[in-house]
Write an enzyme that holds these catalytic residues in place. Sequence first.
Site, mmCIF file in Angstrom:
data_model
loop_
_atom_site.group_PDB
_atom_site.id
_atom_site.type_symbol
_atom_site.label_atom_id
_atom_site.label_comp_id
_atom_site.label_asym_id
_atom_site.label_seq_id
_atom_site.Cartn_x
_atom_site.Cartn_y
_atom_site.Cartn_z
ATOM 1 N N LYS A 24 21.392 0.092 -13.787
ATOM 2 C CA LYS A 24 22.475 0.345 -14.743
ATOM 3 C C LYS A 24 21.963 0.829 -16.100
ATOM 4 O O LYS A 24 22.761 1.242 -16.950
ATOM 5 C CB LYS A 24 23.290 -0.939 -14.943
ATOM 6 C CG LYS A 24 23.945 -1.451 -13.667
ATOM 7 C CD LYS A 24 24.640 -2.798 -13.910
ATOM 8 C CE LYS A 24 25.249 -3.347 -12.637
ATOM 9 N NZ LYS A 24 25.881 -4.675 -12.846
ATOM 10 N N ARG A 25 20.641 0.756 -16.322
ATOM 11 C CA ARG A 25 20.134 1.114 -17.636
ATOM 12 C C ARG A 25 20.199 2.623 -17.847
ATOM 13 O O ARG A 25 20.024 3.390 -16.894
ATOM 14 C CB ARG A 25 18.704 0.602 -17.818
ATOM 15 C CG ARG A 25 17.622 1.399 -17.106
ATOM 16 C CD ARG A 25 16.296 0.631 -17.098
ATOM 17 N NE ARG A 25 15.165 1.466 -16.746
ATOM 18 C CZ ARG A 25 14.824 1.805 -15.508
ATOM 19 N NH1 ARG A 25 15.572 1.392 -14.487
ATOM 20 N NH2 ARG A 25 13.756 2.546 -15.278
ATOM 21 N N ASN A 147 4.117 16.225 3.618
ATOM 22 C CA ASN A 147 4.507 16.163 2.210
ATOM 23 C C ASN A 147 5.528 17.259 1.974
ATOM 24 O O ASN A 147 5.188 18.440 2.031
ATOM 25 C CB ASN A 147 3.303 16.363 1.290
ATOM 26 C CG ASN A 147 2.302 15.239 1.407
ATOM 27 O OD1 ASN A 147 2.664 14.088 1.615
ATOM 28 N ND2 ASN A 147 1.027 15.567 1.277
ATOM 29 N N GLY A 153 3.557 17.069 -3.996
ATOM 30 C CA GLY A 153 2.259 17.717 -3.920
ATOM 31 C C GLY A 153 2.164 18.852 -2.928
ATOM 32 O O GLY A 153 1.056 19.351 -2.671
ATOM 33 N N CYS A 154 3.289 19.279 -2.368
ATOM 34 C CA CYS A 154 3.273 20.395 -1.423
ATOM 35 C C CYS A 154 3.097 21.699 -2.204
ATOM 36 O O CYS A 154 3.930 22.036 -3.050
ATOM 37 C CB CYS A 154 4.566 20.419 -0.619
ATOM 38 S SG CYS A 154 4.646 21.765 0.574
ATOM 39 N N HIS A 160 5.801 22.660 7.096
ATOM 40 C CA HIS A 160 4.512 22.364 7.718
ATOM 41 C C HIS A 160 4.124 20.912 7.477
ATOM 42 O O HIS A 160 4.727 20.217 6.668
ATOM 43 C CB HIS A 160 3.417 23.287 7.172
ATOM 44 C CG HIS A 160 3.006 22.979 5.765
ATOM 45 N ND1 HIS A 160 3.781 23.304 4.670
ATOM 46 C CD2 HIS A 160 1.897 22.382 5.258
ATOM 47 C CE1 HIS A 160 3.174 22.934 3.563
ATOM 48 N NE2 HIS A 160 2.015 22.361 3.896
ATOM 49 N N GLN A 162 0.385 18.101 7.957
ATOM 50 C CA GLN A 162 -1.063 18.040 8.130
ATOM 51 C C GLN A 162 -1.422 16.951 9.133
ATOM 52 O O GLN A 162 -0.666 15.984 9.313
ATOM 53 C CB GLN A 162 -1.760 17.770 6.799
ATOM 54 C CG GLN A 162 -1.540 18.857 5.761
ATOM 55 C CD GLN A 162 -2.407 18.664 4.537
ATOM 56 O OE1 GLN A 162 -3.628 18.569 4.627
ATOM 57 N NE2 GLN A 162 -1.769 18.601 3.374
ATOM 58 N N TYR A 313 3.939 -2.001 -14.381
ATOM 59 C CA TYR A 313 4.004 -3.237 -13.603
ATOM 60 C C TYR A 313 3.690 -2.970 -12.132
ATOM 61 O O TYR A 313 2.995 -3.768 -11.489
ATOM 62 C CB TYR A 313 5.400 -3.857 -13.738
ATOM 63 C CG TYR A 313 5.500 -5.253 -13.163
ATOM 64 C CD1 TYR A 313 5.168 -6.368 -13.923
ATOM 65 C CD2 TYR A 313 5.911 -5.450 -11.848
ATOM 66 C CE1 TYR A 313 5.251 -7.644 -13.391
ATOM 67 C CE2 TYR A 313 5.998 -6.724 -11.308
ATOM 68 C CZ TYR A 313 5.670 -7.815 -12.085
ATOM 69 O OH TYR A 313 5.749 -9.076 -11.550
ATOM 70 N N GLU A 314 4.202 -1.835 -11.609
ATOM 71 C CA GLU A 314 3.970 -1.536 -10.193
ATOM 72 C C GLU A 314 2.483 -1.349 -9.904
ATOM 73 O O GLU A 314 1.982 -1.777 -8.863
ATOM 74 C CB GLU A 314 4.734 -0.270 -9.780
ATOM 75 C CG GLU A 314 6.240 -0.438 -9.679
ATOM 76 C CD GLU A 314 6.958 -0.138 -10.978
ATOM 77 O OE1 GLU A 314 8.186 -0.070 -10.977
ATOM 78 O OE2 GLU A 314 6.267 0.018 -12.015
#
EC number: 2.7.7.12
Length: 341
Positions: A24-25, A147, A153-154, A160, A162, A313-314
């Site tokens: 909600k932030r 990806n 990062g593609c 395609h 990998q 934090y993660e």
Amino acid sequence: AEHQHARYNPLRDDWVLVSAHRAKRPWQGQLEKPPAEDVPRWDPKNPLCPGATRANGEVNPQYEGTFVFPNDFPALQPDAPEPDDSDHPLFQAAPARGVCKVMCFHPWSDLTLPLMSLPEIRAVIDAWAELATELGASYPWVQIFENKGAMMGCSNPHPHCQVWASSFLPNEARLEDRTQRQHLSQHSVPMLLEYAEQEARRKERLVVENADWLVVVPYWATWPYQTLLLPRRHVCRLQDLSDSERDNLASIMQRLLIKYDNLFEVSFPYSMGWHGAPTGPYLEEDCRHWQLHAHYYPPLLRSATVRKFMVGYEMLAQVQRDLTPEQAAERLRSLPEVHYK
């Protein structure tokens, strides 16, 4: 749904903090650029297109279906030398060898899996199984992964994936091997087979299902719209799937990926990959604790331009998510299965 709590992930033996109220932030952070909608069907400068010249000077054939070739910039090579012996236990090195391949799904650059036909997706699945068998004959681990999107990062706008085969079990494989082995020992049933049966009965995190497969937002999901693709029967490896299971896999992949695209009406970015029982020398071992599955990790959180960042934090404490898996599943489940385009 309103109060923070932690959930246990038995597959990784770790925890995730669920803080649903944080959604909600107001957001005043980075906005991502939506993917381009005007990708040309064929571009001679795109090294994945039929007839294009790649960085090493090789010219692609005029392929009409799937096309597999060695990665021109491989992270693993089969003939890497042995590292020097360590003189201290805090400075260890180990040999790492393998091969890396690229697989084009389709000759057209303006297509993605959800926009391909079921026979075309089935051809991709068959090619995956062939590579898993071929490389798995000698390598312990064969990692098939896609990806999708520049956000993940593609670097080439072309459908395609990998395939990396390694002489060792990577970290995630070793972790899942340990947790699944322990669960079978303690409960006499493969962990993810039991989990699929539970989710099929509870239905609160179910996104799509058919006779052979189901897709759920896992109870322990970390990414906002993360999903887990599971077979209903006990099957250890991708190459062990029957014809009907492969057909139904093509169908459920298409349904899920259409829902992903429809969520924010954008070509939905993600990293996905298959996990199954190890191969090579493990083909002769008892791997009943393993259950084949695919992980989908999409980064988008609120819209096509607001992503989830795994930072602070993660990175330093514990993974945290901003909506419950049940909320994410309900939103995905309610989306149409006809592509917005």
